[in-house]
Design a protein around this motif. Structure first.
Motif, mmCIF file in Angstrom:
data_model
loop_
_atom_site.group_PDB
_atom_site.id
_atom_site.type_symbol
_atom_site.label_atom_id
_atom_site.label_comp_id
_atom_site.label_asym_id
_atom_site.label_seq_id
_atom_site.Cartn_x
_atom_site.Cartn_y
_atom_site.Cartn_z
ATOM 1 N N ASP A 1 -2.363 -2.730 -3.994
ATOM 2 C CA ASP A 1 -1.934 -3.999 -4.577
ATOM 3 C C ASP A 1 -0.585 -3.878 -5.284
ATOM 4 O OD1 ASP A 1 -2.675 -2.524 -6.797
ATOM 5 O OD2 ASP A 1 -4.431 -3.748 -7.273
ATOM 6 N N GLY A 2 0.289 -3.060 -4.736
ATOM 7 C CA GLY A 2 1.631 -2.958 -5.285
ATOM 8 C C GLY A 2 1.734 -2.261 -6.618
ATOM 9 N N GLY A 3 0.748 -1.427 -6.957
ATOM 10 C CA GLY A 3 0.814 -0.659 -8.191
ATOM 11 C C GLY A 3 0.059 -1.255 -9.352
ATOM 12 N N HIS A 4 -0.641 -2.353 -9.141
ATOM 13 C CA HIS A 4 -1.455 -2.913 -10.233
ATOM 14 C C HIS A 4 -2.672 -2.033 -10.510
ATOM 15 C CE1 HIS A 4 0.838 -6.597 -10.667
ATOM 16 N NE2 HIS A 4 0.837 -6.734 -9.347
ATOM 17 N N SER A 5 -3.164 -1.343 -9.480
ATOM 18 C CA SER A 5 -4.291 -0.426 -9.655
ATOM 19 C C SER A 5 -4.131 0.728 -8.684
ATOM 20 C CB SER A 5 -5.625 -1.152 -9.418
ATOM 21 O OG SER A 5 -5.713 -1.608 -8.076
ATOM 22 N N TRP A 6 -4.820 1.832 -9.004
ATOM 23 C CA TRP A 6 -4.720 3.049 -8.198
ATOM 24 C C TRP A 6 -6.117 3.615 -7.943
ATOM 25 C CZ3 TRP A 6 -0.050 4.643 -6.305
ATOM 26 C CH2 TRP A 6 1.099 4.088 -6.889
ATOM 27 N N THR A 7 -6.314 4.165 -6.742
ATOM 28 C CA THR A 7 -7.564 4.826 -6.374
ATOM 29 C C THR A 7 -7.308 6.316 -6.221
ATOM 30 O OG1 THR A 7 -8.354 2.870 -5.191
ATOM 31 C CG2 THR A 7 -9.399 4.969 -4.650
ATOM 32 N N THR B 1 0.856 -1.187 0.000
ATOM 33 C CA THR B 1 0.000 0.000 0.000
ATOM 34 C C THR B 1 0.890 1.233 0.000
ATOM 35 O OG1 THR B 1 -1.792 -1.123 1.190
ATOM 36 C CG2 THR B 1 -1.756 1.283 1.274
ATOM 37 N N ALA B 2 0.663 2.105 -0.984
ATOM 38 C CA ALA B 2 1.494 3.303 -1.133
ATOM 39 C C ALA B 2 0.650 4.440 -1.676
ATOM 40 C CB ALA B 2 2.672 3.028 -2.073
ATOM 41 N N TRP B 3 1.121 5.657 -1.428
ATOM 42 C CA TRP B 3 0.452 6.871 -1.905
ATOM 43 C C TRP B 3 1.431 7.698 -2.735
ATOM 44 C CZ3 TRP B 3 0.003 4.845 2.939
ATOM 45 C CH2 TRP B 3 -1.278 4.638 3.465
ATOM 46 N N VAL B 4 0.948 8.289 -3.826
ATOM 47 C CA VAL B 4 1.700 9.261 -4.616
ATOM 48 C C VAL B 4 0.785 10.449 -4.909
ATOM 49 C CG1 VAL B 4 3.237 7.564 -5.677
ATOM 50 C CG2 VAL B 4 1.086 8.181 -6.817
ATOM 51 N N ILE B 5 1.407 11.572 -5.309
ATOM 52 C CA ILE B 5 0.642 12.774 -5.651
ATOM 53 C C ILE B 5 1.141 13.226 -7.033
ATOM 54 C CG2 ILE B 5 -0.024 15.105 -4.968
ATOM 55 C CD1 ILE B 5 0.633 14.346 -2.082
ATOM 56 N N PRO B 6 0.452 12.847 -8.093
ATOM 57 C CA PRO B 6 0.952 13.117 -9.444
ATOM 58 C C PRO B 6 0.996 14.599 -9.789
ATOM 59 C CG PRO B 6 -0.687 11.351 -9.460
ATOM 60 C CD PRO B 6 -0.750 12.006 -8.113
ATOM 61 N N ILE B 7 1.992 14.939 -10.605
ATOM 62 C CA ILE B 7 2.156 16.269 -11.203
ATOM 63 C C ILE B 7 2.182 16.064 -12.711
ATOM 64 C CG2 ILE B 7 3.691 18.264 -11.383
ATOM 65 C CD1 ILE B 7 4.655 17.512 -8.530
ATOM 66 N N LYS B 8 1.681 17.022 -13.464
ATOM 67 C CA LYS B 8 1.483 16.802 -14.893
ATOM 68 C C LYS B 8 2.770 16.418 -15.605
ATOM 69 C CE LYS B 8 -0.545 18.786 -19.069
ATOM 70 N NZ LYS B 8 -1.270 19.932 -19.656
ATOM 71 N N ALA B 9 3.843 17.194 -15.445
ATOM 72 C CA ALA B 9 5.100 16.910 -16.143
ATOM 73 C C ALA B 9 6.175 17.816 -15.593
ATOM 74 C CB ALA B 9 4.942 17.125 -17.650
ATOM 75 N N ASP B 10 7.445 17.501 -15.936
ATOM 76 C CA ASP B 10 8.530 18.354 -15.449
ATOM 77 C C ASP B 10 8.455 19.749 -16.043
ATOM 78 O OD1 ASP B 10 9.192 17.545 -17.999
ATOM 79 O OD2 ASP B 10 11.238 16.925 -17.495
ATOM 80 N N ALA B 11 7.899 19.877 -17.245
ATOM 81 C CA ALA B 11 7.779 21.191 -17.874
ATOM 82 C C ALA B 11 6.496 21.913 -17.481
ATOM 83 C CB ALA B 11 7.846 21.054 -19.393
ATOM 84 N N GLU B 12 5.547 21.206 -16.875
ATOM 85 C CA GLU B 12 4.292 21.798 -16.408
ATOM 86 C C GLU B 12 4.042 21.302 -14.991
ATOM 87 O OE1 GLU B 12 0.860 22.245 -19.108
ATOM 88 O OE2 GLU B 12 2.058 21.096 -20.532
#
Length: 371
Positions: A297-303, A271-282
């Protein structure tokens, strides 16, 4: 706030927020209402915080950076009422290195069975070890004298050893990550280090998957299986099941694979959490919509988790500006460069804003403390 779960009876939650202009400390007995003090160290940058609850004592350690006095580490054993720091600095490069400390990027207490041991990751790229609870640190010469050091570079924020992960299962196994340089592992307590980046991309280099040189932004360790690691890269989210010997791309299902932070559950595997950012240029949340994403589930799916977050949002969350506590259910906390700090008492399903209009948030740490 009505949807928020509350902490277990007999626990106090400590929430520490480091910014470009000082430190705020909050406490709560229900993880809904917080009482904050601060700013401590007004007008000083706070890029790193460590909370050490071993041995029945709560010690708060902060990496300070003053434009006038320079960087050091200070600590408090009374929730910020008083602070101590060594007269000649907690971290000082030996004279033969010809180097000077620029910033303390990471403060990491070791395991409960290694009382007094605290690790620090710094700029210039270096790792340090304390055996007296973070009051004095010694340079790790194995990494400082590494033959790759001349080829390590500076990320956008500086040349940072930003992740130090001692293994809870083996005192001789330590992982670090740096920008730029990638992931390195020691199997002999820090005497020697080897790069461990197979499978992690580096699209800004001629060889896209080199032995080292990757700009890994953050690494976190699985709570039950120390050989399992998660990494947020400068483009790419990865999982390793073999202590970093190889890495698998797990960002499919995310709105973007760029980002800065990654956190793992203190008890539940994969179980892990990330906070996505659009891109390095944006460098904004995708479509200006801030959201945390959790995998169970180890990165097989994300909520996708965004309930309670104020939208739209065009500020990002930096690598150490997010944390989890160890309460049940787990609390998730993060702050933005726009000065908003959010808390969730139910693993990210619902958030609420606990602070706003702060300076840029650089570091967030949280701990559940037994009363």
């Amino acid at each position: 706030m009505s949807n928020q779960e509350t902490s277990n009876d007999g626990e106090l939650t400590l929430l520490a927020v480091g910014t470009k202009k000082g430190l705020w400390l909050g406490t709560s007995d229900d993880r809904v209402s917080y009482t904050f003090t601060g700013p401590h160290f007004l007008m000083q940058e706070i890029p790193s915080i460590g909370i050490d609850t071993r041995g029945g004592r709560t010690r708060i350690m902060v990496g300070l950076r003053s434009e006038h006095w320079g960087p050091t580490v200070a600590h408090s054993d009374d929730f910020g009422a008083t602070w101590q720091e060594p007269e000649h600095g907690a971290i000082t490069f030996p004279a033969d290195t010809g180097a000077a400390l620029e910033r303390v990027w990471q403060i990491q207490p070791d395991g409960a069975d290694r009382p007094g041991v605290v690790w620090a990751g710094c700029e210039p790229i270096s790792v340090w070890k304390s055996v007296d609870g973070g009051e004095h640190f010694e340079l790790n010469r194995g990494l400082w004298d590494h033959p790759h050091r001349s080829e390590w570079g500076a990320g956008f924020g500086g040349a940072a050893a930003h992740t130090v992960l001692p293994s809870p299962a083996d005192p001789d196994t330590i992982h670090i990550a740096m920008s730029t340089g990638g992931v390195y592992r020691s199997l002999d307590g820090g005497a020697s280090w080897e790069p461990r980046n197979k499978g992690i991309g580096a699209t800004f280099l001629p060889e896209e998957t080199p032995e080292f040189g990757q700009c890994v932004h953050k690494v976190a360790r699985d709570a039950n299986h120390p050989e399992v690691l998660f990494a947020q890269n400068h483009g790419g989210v990865y999982r390793s099941g073999d202590s970093g010997d190889s890495w698998d791309y797990i960002a499919r299902g995310l709105p973007a694979d760029f980002g800065f932070t990654v956190m793992t559950h203190p008890r539940r595997s994969d179980t892990a959490w990330v906070i996505p950012i659009k891109a390095d240029a944006e460098r904004i949340p995708p479509d200006g919509q801030l959201a945390v994403h959790r995998t169970d589930d180890g990165g097989h799916s994300w909520t996708r988790l965004e309930e309670g977050l104020v939208q739209p949002e065009f500020n990002v969350v930096l690598r150490d500006a997010a944390a989890v506590d160890s309460a049940e259910p787990v609390g998730v906390y993060f702050g933005t460069r726009g000065g908003s700090v959010y808390a969730s008492a139910d693993e990210g399903n619902h958030f609420f804003e606990v602070l706003s209009h702060l300076p840029d948030v650089l570091c967030v740490r949280a701990a559940a403390i037994e009363l």
